[in-house]
Design a protein around this motif. Structure first.
Motif, short mmCIF file in Angstrom:
data_model
loop_
_atom_site.label_atom_id
_atom_site.label_comp_id
_atom_site.label_asym_id
_atom_site.label_seq_id
_atom_site.Cartn_x
_atom_site.Cartn_y
_atom_site.Cartn_z
N ALA A 1 2.32 1.92 -3.40
CA ALA A 1 1.34 2.42 -4.37
C ALA A 1 0.88 3.84 -4.07
O ALA A 1 0.50 4.57 -4.98
CB ALA A 1 0.14 1.48 -4.41
N THR A 2 0.90 4.22 -2.78
CA THR A 2 0.31 5.51 -2.41
C THR A 2 1.32 6.48 -1.78
O THR A 2 1.11 7.69 -1.81
CB THR A 2 -0.85 5.31 -1.41
OG1 THR A 2 -0.33 4.72 -0.20
CG2 THR A 2 -1.91 4.39 -2.01
N VAL B 1 -5.38 5.88 0.93
CA VAL B 1 -6.25 5.86 -0.25
C VAL B 1 -6.14 4.49 -0.89
O VAL B 1 -5.23 3.71 -0.61
CB VAL B 1 -5.85 6.96 -1.27
CG1 VAL B 1 -6.10 8.33 -0.71
CG2 VAL B 1 -4.40 6.80 -1.68
N ALA B 2 -7.06 4.20 -1.76
CA ALA B 2 -7.10 2.88 -2.40
C ALA B 2 -6.12 2.77 -3.56
O ALA B 2 -6.05 1.73 -4.20
CB ALA B 2 -8.51 2.58 -2.89
N GLY B 3 -5.36 3.82 -3.83
CA GLY B 3 -4.41 3.77 -4.94
C GLY B 3 -4.86 4.70 -6.07
O GLY B 3 -5.97 5.21 -6.08
N PHE B 4 -3.99 4.89 -7.00
CA PHE B 4 -4.33 5.75 -8.13
C PHE B 4 -3.51 5.33 -9.34
O PHE B 4 -2.40 4.78 -9.21
CB PHE B 4 -4.08 7.23 -7.80
CG PHE B 4 -2.78 7.48 -7.10
CD1 PHE B 4 -1.59 7.57 -7.79
CD2 PHE B 4 -2.76 7.61 -5.72
CE1 PHE B 4 -0.40 7.80 -7.14
CE2 PHE B 4 -1.57 7.85 -5.05
CZ PHE B 4 -0.37 7.93 -5.76
N ASN C 1 0.83 -1.19 0.00
CA ASN C 1 0.00 0.00 0.00
C ASN C 1 0.87 1.26 0.00
O ASN C 1 0.56 2.25 -0.68
CB ASN C 1 -0.93 -0.01 1.21
CG ASN C 1 -1.98 1.09 1.15
OD1 ASN C 1 -1.79 2.17 1.69
ND2 ASN C 1 -3.09 0.80 0.49
N THR D 1 -3.27 1.20 -8.70
CA THR D 1 -4.48 0.96 -7.92
C THR D 1 -4.60 -0.51 -7.52
O THR D 1 -4.93 -0.83 -6.37
CB THR D 1 -5.72 1.39 -8.73
OG1 THR D 1 -5.64 2.78 -9.00
CG2 THR D 1 -7.00 1.10 -7.94
N VAL D 2 -4.35 -1.41 -8.47
CA VAL D 2 -4.46 -2.84 -8.17
C VAL D 2 -3.47 -3.24 -7.08
O VAL D 2 -3.79 -4.01 -6.17
CB VAL D 2 -4.22 -3.67 -9.45
CG1 VAL D 2 -4.20 -5.16 -9.11
CG2 VAL D 2 -5.30 -3.38 -10.48
N ALA E 1 -2.28 -1.37 -4.67
CA ALA E 1 -2.78 -0.87 -3.39
C ALA E 1 -3.93 -1.73 -2.87
O ALA E 1 -4.03 -2.00 -1.67
CB ALA E 1 -3.24 0.58 -3.53
N GLN E 2 -4.80 -2.17 -3.76
CA GLN E 2 -5.92 -3.00 -3.34
C GLN E 2 -5.45 -4.36 -2.82
O GLN E 2 -6.02 -4.90 -1.87
CB GLN E 2 -6.90 -3.17 -4.50
CG GLN E 2 -7.64 -1.88 -4.85
CD GLN E 2 -8.50 -2.02 -6.09
OE1 GLN E 2 -8.33 -2.96 -6.88
NE2 GLN E 2 -9.42 -1.09 -6.29
#
Length: 483
Positions: free
Chosen positions: A187-188, A197-200, A184, A204-205, A207-208
């Protein structure tokens, strides 16, 4: 960096307790002094949390991001961790007097674990959260197997086996949680909880995946499926007071850690899957248990499933999950305290059949155990447990998760079977002595005398039962404290 020392009062009191216990053991080396140090430290921790309150400014802040954040939930859980520590100490005093464990080491480890619990409640970033969770858990590896056997007592490997099982599975879960935090962060670029945050973009994947691993890793602490197999053998192999601490304080730490994640990141699918599996597996396996501690262990696994069901809703279900967790901790402690009072000093939980007629021999202890069983089942007179289940079902229905609410209700009905069976055994006619028994547990029930209850155990049981009754009739007190 700004530091507010008043905000840190609970941490100072909890960590100071561990130091005070260590010094009392080294310099005075008398059991009353060591026990008194832990008792005073636990009370000081609760008072410090109340005095600091939730209105103090956050501390350990840099660039507007803080690592120690006071909140109503943090205050309530700090008080609860301190109360559980003092309660477990009270349950342990009779066995400590027999020399079943070194008093200094026992009290120091218990105080260190309490410190970790306090840190979890106030954590403002992932690093502090994981460090607090591990500080809560690490002393328990030793406490589970910390026994000093009397010369005539046969040496058993149950404690060592339970300790090793707990350690190995916990190491795996910690590695999973750390990997999730690392992914995480990769990714963030953030670790503070309020910035998660869930990523960007293309990350994003990643981070998830990190969020999913964090949830699975923290789910170990609440004994959620699939990282649940450690709980029954560990509870069974532990001294009864430590099993009580594992089932209450350790589980509360896991709930707080999970709540910190799901309140900010979308983890509904994996949390829902864990909730369904945990409550279903816990209840179905509990139906086949014949040992009292294993019954309580599988029951606590099922209860964790109900808490996870509320956490599926994210921020909308946090309050319901915390309320359920607090009420469950109180009832679970009452159950373990009653078991400690009904069993000989330093004995294990025994077979369920060995409790046959115990409610007739000791009416008040039987009533306390019935209160706990009824509350855990969600039946009167255990109004606290009934209210807890209604709270979870109500919030699930309000948020359009009706199918999950239905599964919670179905599992609650399944759970009635083993709670009612255990309650019926308490008041069944005890077998008459002098008969040839094939079952040694029936023989124990027939010849088991009414045992005297040590005053510390009686005091802990009375306070916990009173708290369960008060919260059952006035649950708004808990809601107000959490608001």
């Amino acid at each position: 960096m700004t530091i507010d020392h008043v905000t840190l009062l609970p941490l100072y009191a909890a960590s100071g307790t561990a130091i005070l216990v260590l010094l009392a053991d080294l310099l005075i080396a008398r059991r009353p002094a060591v026990l008194g140090a832990l008792l005073l430290g636990g009370l000081a921790t609760a008072v410090g949390a109340i005095v600091a309150g939730d209105s103090r400014p956050p501390t350990f802040c840099a660039a507007g991001n803080c690592s120690w954040i006071p909140s109503p939930t943090a205050v309530v859980t700090a008080v609860l961790f301190a109360a559980l520590t003092v309660g477990v100490l009270a349950l342990s005093i009779p066995s400590l007097r027999l020399g079943t464990a070194p008093v200094g080491e026992f009290c120091f480890l218990l105080a260190a674990s309490m410190t970790g619990g306090v840190v979890i409640g106030y954590s403002g970033d992932l690093i502090t959260l994981i460090v607090g969770l591990e500080t809560l858990t690490l002393p328990l590896y030793i406490l589970v197997g910390l026994r000093r056997y009397a010369p005539r007592e046969p040496v058993s490997s149950a404690g060592a086996s339970a300790s090793i099982t707990f350690f190995l599975i916990s190491v795996v879960s910690t590695a999973i949680a750390l990997l999730g935090a690392a992914l995480n962060y990769a990714a963030t670029g953030v670790i503070h909880l309020d910035l998660l945050v869930a990523g960007f973009g293309p990350l994003t994947v990643l981070a998830q995946v990190g969020v999913a691993l964090l949830v699975v890793g923290f789910a170990f602490k609440v004994a959620a499926v699939p990282l649940h197999a450690w709980a029954p053998p560990t509870y069974e192999g532990s001294p009864l007071p430590i099993a009580a601490y594992l089932s209450t304080a350790s589980k509360l730490g896991g709930v707080l850690a999970l709540a910190a994640i799901v309140a900010r990141l979308d983890a509904a699918p994996i949390t829902a899957a864990l909730a369904v599996l945990t409550m279903t597996v816990g209840n179905l396996v509990a139906l086949r248990q014949t040992r009292m501690v294993r019954l309580l262990a599988w029951s606590s696994i099922a209860q964790a499933g109900y808490i996870l069901a509320a956490l599926v809703l994210g921020a909308a279900g946090i309050q319901a999950a915390i309320v359920y967790a607090v009420l469950f901790m109180v009832l679970e402690f009452v159950a373990f305290a009653a078991v400690v009072a009904l069993r000989p000093v330093a004995a294990d939980g025994g077979d369920i059949q060995s409790y046959r007629g115990a409610g007739r021999r000791s009416p008040w202890l039987g009533a306390a155990l019935v209160l706990a069983f009824a509350g855990l089942a969600g039946l009167p007179p255990g109004l606290a447990g009934l209210f807890a289940k209604v709270t979870v079902v109500d919030v699930l229905i309000d948020q359009d998760w009706g199918w999950l609410a239905a599964l919670v209700a179905i599992n609650a009905v399944i759970g009635l079977a083993y709670y009612v069976r255990a309650t019926a055994i308490l008041y069944a006619t005890p077998p008459k002595p002098g008969i040839q028994f094939v079952d040694p547990d029936l023989l124990e029930a027939a010849t088991h005398p009414r045992l005297p209850v040590a005053r510390p155990v009686a005091a802990a049981l009375i306070v916990a039962a009173a708290a369960a009754v008060v919260l059952g009739f006035a649950p708004q007190l808990l809601f107000d404290a959490l608001s």
